[in-house]
Design a protein around this motif. Structure first.
Motif, short mmCIF file in Angstrom:
data_model
loop_
_atom_site.label_atom_id
_atom_site.label_comp_id
_atom_site.label_asym_id
_atom_site.label_seq_id
_atom_site.Cartn_x
_atom_site.Cartn_y
_atom_site.Cartn_z
N ILE B 689 0.83 -1.21 0.00
CA ILE B 689 0.00 0.00 0.00
C ILE B 689 0.86 1.26 0.00
O ILE B 689 0.52 2.26 -0.60
N PHE B 692 1.36 3.32 -3.08
CA PHE B 692 0.31 4.20 -3.62
C PHE B 692 0.24 5.54 -2.90
O PHE B 692 -0.50 6.40 -3.31
N LEU B 706 -8.82 7.00 -3.26
CA LEU B 706 -8.37 5.81 -3.96
C LEU B 706 -8.45 4.64 -2.99
O LEU B 706 -7.88 4.67 -1.91
N VAL B 708 -7.23 1.21 -2.21
CA VAL B 708 -6.16 0.33 -2.70
C VAL B 708 -6.14 -1.00 -1.97
O VAL B 708 -5.22 -1.79 -2.13
N PHE B 714 -9.77 -1.02 -6.21
CA PHE B 714 -8.82 -0.14 -6.86
C PHE B 714 -9.28 0.15 -8.28
O PHE B 714 -9.30 1.30 -8.72
N ALA B 737 -0.87 5.29 -11.69
CA ALA B 737 -1.17 4.05 -10.98
C ALA B 737 -0.27 2.93 -11.50
O ALA B 737 0.22 2.10 -10.73
N CYS B 740 2.92 2.65 -9.80
CA CYS B 740 2.92 2.15 -8.42
C CYS B 740 3.03 0.63 -8.37
O CYS B 740 3.24 0.05 -7.32
#
Lengths: 259, 968
Positions: B689, B692, B706, B708, B714, B737, B740
């Motif tokens: 996590i 992100f 967001l 996640v 997501f 994204a 990430c």
């Protein structure tokens, strides 16, 4: 340990042997006077003592008696000081029990047991120093001790291990004979074969370690059986030497008695 | 045959153990010289000349060279010129080399293999050259003694009874060993002394490595610039008691005084800052770090800093202030400093020379192309020639007293700016094998003319009458997949995916197989394709071209009209594709309702099923990510790029993609069931996590949350992030994204736990690659496994060896990553060429806001770069920008720059520095008087020193699943 290879680029093994070379074998028969037969055998740094009692009458455990052949009892044990780290139990653990069973099977098929119904033969093996191929060395030492005891065998029982060095630069993988301890720990398959070389028969075959592909079994087994034949030559020479020596000693003592 | 002298060797490790090993000494080892008449040589062992050539002017007698370990480790570049020959390598030396560096060891073996008159003498097992270690003698000393003993032996051995003799010269850079050897009456020289006497080859001196063994001797008078490194023993103890941590050092791309170390077992990487913090670590080194107390923890600085300018001498100017001021009340991350380098991971670097101030000087600064690598000092006598060239340099050492590491010149690549040179640089920098296929490899190819034989027909299913077609991008010559689809009488559909049967041609263990496995993947550059397998296979025999009979591996399903799988079967087959289409052609056929032949019906069926499959997949939480992909229209004559277009996506792209996914999943299931221990699969780990966090923060400022926690959440929240006034907004979010994400990797199923097999991006429990065997080696391995599953092929031993497979997977992952970076670097290179002599205004978007810069993405070119908004040292900007860390904004007067905001920038190529062309951008809109520049349509004024340096190759987490065709 970085960089130890089973077989180096220049074709030598870790200890300087070529793939088809055995370690140096030294042996001596009749090392004890108490047992009926005994032998001491060194295969490189693997050192084994064997003692044979019998054939004698079955005293304990009469139920195990066979009416038509001899009952064979093998006991494998490793001295607590035989490895670089002290062993806890010299015998009786799983591994030793398995060894006992294998040895029993090997010698039941090699000794002419039908000549000694209702009797028993004990074979005691002690590994004094373990440096790979322990089981093979035990079989070879037991053979010598049995000969020393005068027990009829179908042939020498010779045991040898072999392994397979991975291929290098496109060449096929190389089988190697008589595996020592370092090579055992380097990984690779381990094949252990006990044969009656002159009868060309295999009495025991065991495969351990990493998996061996079917297509490689033949060359590896072939190697082990030539190794066993080479060992036989060494043992045979030792036996003949020993017998000659015994005869010589008897002649000497005979002459002494006459005088 | 066997001399057996048993000797005893003691070693101690960890707990003290006495290890006894046998060591056989032999008499059958030979010296390898034609001069010698004593040994019984096998013909293949005769390597050294009877009368070796004399190169040296001082040592003008016939001699062989015997190398010490340090010569091989450091002077490999000289040895690889192959000027020196008749060289004896000792077993002792080779083993030391192997323990020190496996890569150098491999290069050494290549030299031996190349028959450059290098002879390996097995001295340790030779009866007369073996030396026992004495009490209290270090193994190093013993080895040196063994080397000297071997030299001595050779000198005796190569003396004939008549007194004619050949000498052996010992080359060693270890002064101790040299002195002892000379005292023993041997000839011993350092590499430098020897090379200086080679008058015909003066440039060898450039390649001399300057590693000094009497360290720190060069600057006792000055204060050291760097703290000393701890000794290996201190490091060992430190790591054991937990005071020190070890990990791989990654230099920051944006700031040369910053880097991170990834430590096993810590979720956050350790931050390193400043000259002392980095303490001479170079990107990729394995280092030991000491954590700083929490009060001194810092945060990654938000400044972009390059090591500009010339060589300031051995001082560290106060660049670090910038760093310190950066940490104010910000969230601090664990920070540490490097206290020792456990293992250097130096390689050879491409770059250019920055000339010294004086004409004729031999000391110069080398600037690597890779920004993460520091500048390197080199010595060369041909600087004038090299000034306009891209060259390769290796690092030798980095002393405490030197600001830059010391290195030596390896070779020149060619003129700067020349496209071939630049391509070569790109390939070298990404370690992409690009040599021609060797004869041994080409010998494995089938002989032409090739035709399908009777045996092939007997063991394969004949699908030549089925209406099969392929859909690919235009100009594609390596077609590895084809499809068919028709409705069965019961209303269900039969769908088949047919993949080129490459494993039929590439048999395991052949030279061709090894080469393909080494290359791992085909690399696509903008103007060039570097094939994994020779062209005969990739573009002809394996390519499923239209109207030609080809061998294939088929995966056939029965699907319900709702796209549920009823049955799956695999078999090898013979196909004849009816038509090889482009995406566009296929789309036209689908859309044209007047066409109703088998082909059109099949395509429509496929298209409908694909849409349903896609729906199922996205419902499961599969992600739809984005990354800008561009194509260049290249002039066919000059190969100069003419136009840049962003790749378009059509329905048919996704149609092909869906069925490839389905085939891959079906195959993965099958091979895993059959080979639970050694199936080759592909996994995509769930990103932590923390990855992100930056994106979540900047989205929060835009009013979006967001989720996640799950893939599904997501993907849904990505769908919701839409701004009507900024149509590109959603796309930007997806691009970010993508960054990430973690890399998807190949692995061998026996090596990790089954619950880690998951593919996060596709939201499937297991996945593999089956559909592109022409361009990916993993697919070939999967083909072989599947062929064994269905009894179509034999098993080969390597396939069952999971450690071996794992090694191959590691290489594939590495090659894949490198191929991706190289592809991007190639795009960047062409962008540069495109902007030569051009100035253009373009629409861009702000990706990130930094303390002193804005990072801007230009979707049209897939280009991104940095706009510095803070003044450089000694400069005054007429306007000031205010940075808001919470909101992630830069404010200048009334203009606020938020992430994702559209901006207009002017692009041009700064060619003032020929060594390093830069793409320069100037802000056009929003207008900030004194800062922004007018649009190109208006008369230009004095341009401002605001620039965006385009990046050569981005290392940020790339969209791993995306390949050339957008297939997964």
């Amino acid at each position: 340990m970085a960089g130890l290879q089973l077989l180096s680029e220049y074709g030598l093994r870790v200890d300087g042997r070529r793939p088809n070379e055995l370690r140096q074998i030294r042996c001596k028969m009749g090392v004890f006077s108490q047992p009926d037969g005994s032998a001491y055998l060194e295969q490189g740094n693997t050192k084994v003592l064997a003692a044979v009692y019998g054939p004698h009458e079955v005293r304990l455990n009469r139920s195990k008696t066979h009416h038509d052949r001899a009952y064979i009892n093998c006991q494998f044990s490793m001295a607590v000081f035989s490895t670089s780290e002290r062993k806890r139990r010299p015998r009786g653990d799983r591994k030793s029990q398995e060894m006992d069973m294998n040895l029993n099977q090997i010698f039941e098929s090699a000794i002419r047991t039908e000549l000694y119904p209702r009797s028993r033969i004990d074979i005691y093996l002690e590994v004094l120093q373990a440096d790979g191929s322990n089981f093979s060395a035990c079989v070879n030492a037991a053979t010598l001790a049995l000969i020393d005891a005068g027990i009829p065998l179908k042939d020498y029982v010779c045991s040898c291990t072999s392994t397979l060095a991975p291929s290098q630069g496109g060449a096929p993988p190389t089988p190697m004979v008589d595996v020592n301890h370092v090579e055992e720990t380097l990984g690779g398959p381990g094949l252990n074969m006990s044969t009656l070389p002159r009868l060309d028969s295999v009495v025991h075959l065991e495969l351990s370690g990493t998996r061996l592909h079917l297509s490689h079994i033949d060359p590896v087994a072939e190697k082990a059986s030539t190794g066993a034949a080479d060992i036989m030559a060494v043992l045979d020479k030792a036996v003949r030497g020993h017998v000659a020596q015994c005869l010589h000693a008897r002649e000497l003592s005979g002459q002494g008695a006459d005088a | 045959m066997k001399t057996s002298k048993v000797f005893v060797k003691k070693t101690k490790r960890g707990t003290i153990l006495k290890i006894v090993r046998e060591h056989y000494l032999r008499t059958d080892l030979t010296c390898g010289s034609y001069f010698c008449k004593k040994c019984f040589h096998a013909p293949k062992d005769l390597i050294l000349d009877e009368v070796p050539e004399i190169l040296s002017s001082t040592y003008n007698f016939h001699h062989y060279l015997l190398l010490d370990t340090n010569i091989i480790l450091d002077q490999m570049d000289i040895l690889e010129t192959k000027v020196l020959s008749n060289i004896i390598l000792l077993q002792t030396v080779l083993e030391e080399v192997r323990n020190r560096s496996s890569s150098i060891y491999k290069r050494t073996l290549d030299l031996v293999g190349n028959k450059n008159k290098y002879y390996t003498f097995v001295n340790e097992h030779h009866r007369e050259t073996h030396v026992e270690s004495k009490d209290c003698e270090s193994s190093n000393d013993r080895n040196d003694r063994a080397i000297r003993r071997a030299v001595e032996w050779y000198n005796e051995h190569l003396t004939t009874p008549g007194g004619v003799s050949l000498k052996v010269i010992l080359l060693t850079d270890d002064r101790n060993n040299r002195d002892l050897a000379i005292a023993q009456g041997l000839i011993a020289l350092s590499m430098k002394d020897y090379v200086q006497t080679l008058e015909k080859h003066p440039f060898l001196l450039d390649k001399l490595s300057h590693k000094s063994y009497d360290a720190d001797a060069d600057g006792k008078l000055r204060a050291p610039l760097f703290p000393a490194h701890l000794s290996a023993e201190q490091v060992h103890i430190g790591i054991k008691n937990g005071k020190l941590l070890q990990g791989v050092f990654y230099a920051s791309r944006d700031n040369f005084l910053e880097g991170t170390v990834n430590v096993d077992g810590m979720d956050k990487s350790v931050l390193l800052q400043g000259h002392e913090g980095l303490n001479r670590a170079v990107d990729g080194d394995h280092v030991a770090v000491e954590m700083l107390p929490e009060t001194q923890w810092s945060a990654p600085s938000e400044v972009v800093m390059q090591d500009e300018g010339g060589d300031p001498g051995d001082v560290n100017p106060d660049e670090e202030q910038v760093l310190e001021s950066a940490v104010n009340g910000k969230e601090r991350t664990p920070t540490g400093k490097v206290v020792a380098i456990i293992r250097r991971n130096w390689r050879q670097y491409c770059g250019v020379i920055q000339l010294g101030f004086y004409q004729g000087a031999i000391n110069h600064i080398f600037v690597p192309a890779e920004r993460k690598i520091p500048k390197i000092r080199i010595e060369t006598r041909q600087a004038d020639v090299l000034a306009n060239q891209r060259i390769i340099v290796a690092i030798d050492s980095w002393s405490r007293y030197s600001r830059y590491p010391k290195g030596h010149f390896v070779r020149a690549l060619g003129e700067i700016g020349d496209k071939d040179t630049e391509n070569e640089v790109l390939l070298l920098e990404h370690d992409i094998p690009h040599t021609k296929f060797s004869d041994a490899v080409l010998a494995c190819l089938p002989k032409m003319p090739w035709a399908i034989t009777k045996e092939d027909e007997d063991c394969r299913v004949d699908l030549r009458n089925v209406c099969i077609c392929s859909v690919d991008p235009p100009g594609c010559t390596d077609i590895d997949d084809a499809l068919h689809c028709f409705q069965l009488p019961n209303g269900n559909y039969e769908v088949g995916v047919h993949i080129a049967d490459v494993s039929h041609f590439i048999r395991p263990g052949t030279a061709l197989d090894k080469e393909a496995s080494r290359r791992g993947t085909t690399v696509y550059l903008t103007d060039k394709r570097l094939d994994m397998v020779p062209e005969l296979l990739s573009s002809n025999l394996c390519s499923l071209r239209g109207q030609e009979e080809r061998l294939s591996f088929s995966c056939i399903w029965e699907l319900t009209p709702d796209a549920q799988i009823l049955s799956t079967r695999f078999h090898k087959s013979i196909i004849c594709s009816k038509k090889a289409m482009t995406y566009e052609e296929a789309q036209l056929i689908i859309d044209d309702s007047s066409q109703n032949d088998d082909l059109a019906l099949g395509l429509r069926g496929l298209n409908n099923l694909a849409k349903k499959l896609k729906k199922q997949r996205t419902d499961n939480g599969a992600l739809v990510l984005a990354s800008p992909e561009v194509r260049f229209h290249v002039d066919s004559e000059t190969h100069e790029p003419l136009e840049v277009v962003v790749k378009k996506l059509r329905d048919t792209n996704s149609m092909v993609e869906e069925f490839m996914l389905l085939a891959n999943i079906s195959v993965a299931t099958r091979i895993l069931a059959e080979f639970p221990e050694c199936a080759i699969l592909r996994r995509h780990p769930t990103p932590p996590i923390s990855n992100f966090e930056p994106l979540m923060r900047s989205l929060k400022t835009q009013g979006f949350d967001l989720d996640v926690t799950t893939g599904k959440g997501f993907s849904d929240s990505l769908d919701k992030a839409v701004k009507p006034e900024n149509p590109f907004f959603n796309n930007m979010v997806r691009i970010l994204a993508t960054r990430c994400m973690l890399q998807a990797v190949y692995f061998c199923s026996g090596m990790i736990q089954p619950d880690e097999y998951k593919h996060y991006g596709l939201a499937v429990p297991i996945y593999t690659h089956f559909t592109s065997p022409i361009r990916r080696y993993a697919d070939i391995m999967v083909h072989r496994l599947l062929a064994v599953c269905i009894g179509a092929d034999h098993m080969s031993p390597e396939m069952l060896d999971k450690n071996f497979s794992n090694q191959v997977c590691k290489n594939l992952n590495y090659r894949n990553r490198m191929a991706q970076y190289a592809g991007r670097a190639s795009v960047a290179l062409h962008t540069h060429l495109f902007f030569r002599n051009k100035i253009q205004d373009e629409q861009g978007y702000i990706l990130y806001v930094r303390k002193n810069a804005l990072l801007i993405l230009i979707p049209k070119y897939g280009l991104e770069g940095t706009v510095y908004v803070a003044p450089k040292k000694g400069e005054v900007l007429p306007v000031t920008f205010v940075y808001d860390e919470e909101q992630q904004t830069q404010t200048c007067g009334s203009v606020v720059f938020n992430p994702f905001d559209p901006v207009k920038v002017q692009l041009s190529l700064d060619q003032s520095d020929r060594q390093r062309e830069k793409l320069v951008f100037k802000l056009v809109e929003p207008v900030i008087p004194g800062f922004s520049v007018p649009s190109v349509e208006l008369p230009t004024e004095e341009p401002m020193e605001v620039e965006i340096v385009s990046e050569k190759a981005r290392p940020a987490a790339p969209p791993a699943k995306r390949t050339k065709k957008g297939k997964r």
